[in-house]
Design an enzyme around this catalytic site. Structure first.
Site, mmCIF file in Angstrom:
data_model
loop_
_atom_site.group_PDB
_atom_site.id
_atom_site.type_symbol
_atom_site.label_atom_id
_atom_site.label_comp_id
_atom_site.label_asym_id
_atom_site.label_seq_id
_atom_site.Cartn_x
_atom_site.Cartn_y
_atom_site.Cartn_z
ATOM 1 N N ASP A 16 74.816 24.074 49.197
ATOM 2 C CA ASP A 16 76.085 24.816 49.169
ATOM 3 C C ASP A 16 76.644 24.896 47.746
ATOM 4 O O ASP A 16 76.383 24.011 46.928
ATOM 5 C CB ASP A 16 77.094 24.093 50.087
ATOM 6 C CG ASP A 16 78.250 25.003 50.480
ATOM 7 O OD1 ASP A 16 78.206 26.221 50.187
ATOM 8 O OD2 ASP A 16 79.213 24.483 51.069
ATOM 9 N N TRP A 21 79.588 28.064 41.845
ATOM 10 C CA TRP A 21 78.936 27.752 40.557
ATOM 11 C C TRP A 21 78.945 29.009 39.669
ATOM 12 O O TRP A 21 79.273 28.937 38.484
ATOM 13 C CB TRP A 21 77.490 27.300 40.801
ATOM 14 C CG TRP A 21 76.720 27.015 39.558
ATOM 15 C CD1 TRP A 21 76.662 25.846 38.876
ATOM 16 C CD2 TRP A 21 75.904 27.947 38.830
ATOM 17 N NE1 TRP A 21 75.853 25.979 37.770
ATOM 18 C CE2 TRP A 21 75.372 27.256 37.715
ATOM 19 C CE3 TRP A 21 75.560 29.292 39.006
ATOM 20 C CZ2 TRP A 21 74.527 27.859 36.787
ATOM 21 C CZ3 TRP A 21 74.726 29.900 38.088
ATOM 22 C CH2 TRP A 21 74.219 29.184 36.983
ATOM 23 N N HIS A 33 72.794 32.305 43.503
ATOM 24 C CA HIS A 33 71.646 32.203 44.416
ATOM 25 C C HIS A 33 70.331 32.168 43.624
ATOM 26 O O HIS A 33 69.415 31.426 43.958
ATOM 27 C CB HIS A 33 71.634 33.378 45.402
ATOM 28 C CG HIS A 33 72.838 33.420 46.299
ATOM 29 N ND1 HIS A 33 73.332 32.297 46.928
ATOM 30 C CD2 HIS A 33 73.662 34.437 46.673
ATOM 31 C CE1 HIS A 33 74.401 32.622 47.644
ATOM 32 N NE2 HIS A 33 74.621 33.918 47.503
ATOM 33 N N SER A 61 71.802 31.056 57.207
ATOM 34 C CA SER A 61 72.267 30.664 58.540
ATOM 35 C C SER A 61 72.465 31.893 59.429
ATOM 36 O O SER A 61 72.545 33.024 58.939
ATOM 37 C CB SER A 61 73.592 29.901 58.431
ATOM 38 O OG SER A 61 74.652 30.805 58.197
ATOM 39 N N LEU A 127 53.701 17.035 51.260
ATOM 40 C CA LEU A 127 55.032 17.349 51.788
ATOM 41 C C LEU A 127 54.993 18.620 52.651
ATOM 42 O O LEU A 127 54.273 19.558 52.331
ATOM 43 C CB LEU A 127 55.970 17.610 50.587
ATOM 44 C CG LEU A 127 57.366 18.151 50.923
ATOM 45 C CD1 LEU A 127 58.282 17.035 51.398
ATOM 46 C CD2 LEU A 127 58.000 18.838 49.706
ATOM 47 N N ARG A 177 74.735 17.342 51.675
ATOM 48 C CA ARG A 177 75.397 18.628 51.479
ATOM 49 C C ARG A 177 76.006 18.622 50.085
ATOM 50 O O ARG A 177 76.753 17.701 49.733
ATOM 51 C CB ARG A 177 76.487 18.877 52.515
ATOM 52 C CG ARG A 177 77.115 20.264 52.318
ATOM 53 C CD ARG A 177 78.147 20.606 53.362
ATOM 54 N NE ARG A 177 78.521 21.999 53.234
ATOM 55 C CZ ARG A 177 78.726 22.846 54.227
ATOM 56 N NH1 ARG A 177 78.608 22.428 55.468
ATOM 57 N NH2 ARG A 177 79.061 24.106 54.011
ATOM 58 N N ARG A 183 81.102 18.850 55.908
ATOM 59 C CA ARG A 183 80.881 19.299 57.286
ATOM 60 C C ARG A 183 79.403 19.636 57.456
ATOM 61 O O ARG A 183 78.679 19.768 56.471
ATOM 62 C CB ARG A 183 81.765 20.504 57.628
ATOM 63 C CG ARG A 183 81.706 21.626 56.631
ATOM 64 C CD ARG A 183 82.584 22.815 57.051
ATOM 65 N NE ARG A 183 82.576 23.802 56.012
ATOM 66 C CZ ARG A 183 83.533 23.973 55.099
ATOM 67 N NH1 ARG A 183 84.612 23.232 55.127
ATOM 68 N NH2 ARG A 183 83.418 24.891 54.163
ATOM 69 N N SER A 185 78.180 22.276 59.582
ATOM 70 C CA SER A 185 77.977 23.731 59.720
ATOM 71 C C SER A 185 76.764 24.145 60.565
ATOM 72 O O SER A 185 75.921 24.928 60.120
ATOM 73 C CB SER A 185 77.867 24.370 58.339
ATOM 74 O OG SER A 185 79.029 24.112 57.598
HETATM 75 C C1 FPP Z 1 75.400 28.503 49.943
HETATM 76 O O1 FPP Z 1 76.151 28.818 48.806
HETATM 77 C C2 FPP Z 1 74.071 29.022 49.825
HETATM 78 C C3 FPP Z 1 73.525 29.956 50.658
HETATM 79 C C4 FPP Z 1 74.233 30.582 51.768
HETATM 80 C C5 FPP Z 1 72.166 30.426 50.491
HETATM 81 C C6 FPP Z 1 71.205 29.413 49.986
HETATM 82 C C7 FPP Z 1 70.238 30.115 49.133
HETATM 83 C C8 FPP Z 1 69.664 29.623 48.027
HETATM 84 C C9 FPP Z 1 69.823 28.238 47.566
HETATM 85 C C10 FPP Z 1 68.811 30.443 47.154
HETATM 86 C C11 FPP Z 1 67.687 31.111 47.834
HETATM 87 C C12 FPP Z 1 66.820 30.183 48.558
HETATM 88 C C13 FPP Z 1 65.487 30.235 48.495
HETATM 89 C C14 FPP Z 1 64.671 29.335 49.333
HETATM 90 C C15 FPP Z 1 64.779 31.165 47.598
HETATM 91 P P1 FPP Z 1 77.409 29.752 48.975
HETATM 92 O O2 FPP Z 1 76.991 31.142 48.642
HETATM 93 O O3 FPP Z 1 77.988 29.599 50.342
HETATM 94 O O4 FPP Z 1 78.358 29.175 47.877
HETATM 95 P P2 FPP Z 1 79.950 29.083 47.954
HETATM 96 O O5 FPP Z 1 80.302 28.193 49.102
HETATM 97 O O6 FPP Z 1 80.302 28.493 46.638
HETATM 98 O O7 FPP Z 1 80.447 30.486 48.120
#
Ligand code: FPP
Length: 229
Positions: A16, A21, A33, A61, A127, A177, A183, A185
């Protein structure tokens, strides 16, 4: 299957904070991302080096579809790119890839790349990196119960467990997390029944191997009683 030792078999992470960031650096959320995907590689390789059996990462999700279309499209393209570039890394590190979640909602192209990656890493014995994709725990449990019913089996813990997307995989020992949110989620609700939980202040793009090592040393000190005394 629970693991009574203090060496974790299964680490699960809610990655998260990508958006925050990026925002704090005056960048677009998508840059977060993009950076997050690099950390996925670093942490996967590190877990592989440490001899961890399973690493499950929450990549998309069942609720993430409600994000702006442009962000969802970016994440889909990022995943496609990730799988294409990652195959060599998986093979080099003897990492088996597995997807969990309802993949039917993804484009045929993405479904095929996921399927191909699973097949091409099937023989790997190190792994297992598991990506949760269009994953929601309630959805997974509901699908599992439907499968138990279809086989005319009794509703028991064992039968539900054997019909989850994670069938055959050890329970989660450590849930992490990032980003300061405390949480779970809708993530692996069944599998984290006895997991030790860790919440980091760092956003996912700044999460490091060192931070993971600190969590692992802390985990070793925790006394896990699994309901006993
Ligand atoms: C949560 O951060 C992150 C996600 C919903 C997506 C996770 C995706 C990645 C880590 C990159 C792509 C993954 C792969 C495997 C290539 P957020 O966007 O909810 O951040 P915020 O809470 O600060 O808005």
């Amino acid at each position: 299957m629970t693991n009574p030792t203090n060496s974790p078999s299964h680490i699960a992470i809610i990655m998260d904070g990508n958006g925050r960031w990026a925002k704090e650096r005056g960048l677009k959320r998508t840059a977060g991302h993009e950076e997050g995907a690099k950390v996925v590689r670093e942490i996967t390789t590190h877990c592989s080096d440490l001899g961890i059996k399973y690493l499950t990462l929450y990549a998309f999700s069942t609720e993430n579809w409600t994000r702006p279309k442009i962000e969802v499209e970016f994440l889909m393209k990022l995943l496609e790119r990730y799988f294409k570039s990652e195959l060599a890394i998986y093979l080099e590190n003897n990492v088996k890839f597995k997807a969990i979640g309802d993949l039917s909602k993804f484009s045929k192209k993405l479904q095929k790349v996921i399927q191909d990656t699973q097949e091409k890493t099937q023989h790997c014995t190190g792994l297992t990196q598991i990506l949760a994709l269009n994953y929601g725990s309630r959805d997974e449990i509901t699908r599992a119960i439907k499968k138990v019913n279809e086989q005319n089996l009794e509703i028991t813990e064992e039968n539900i467990n054997n019909n989850l997307d994670t069938a055959g995989i050890d329970d989660v020992d450590i849930l992490i997390r990032t980003s300061g949110e405390v949480r779970v989620s809708n993530y692996m609700l069944w599998q984290i029944a006895y997991a030790e939980m860790f919440f980091t202040k760092s956003y996912w793009p700044e999460f490091t191997k060192i931070e993971l090592d600190d969590i692992l040393s802390d985990f070793k000190k925790r006394e896990r009683r699994f309901g006993g005394i």
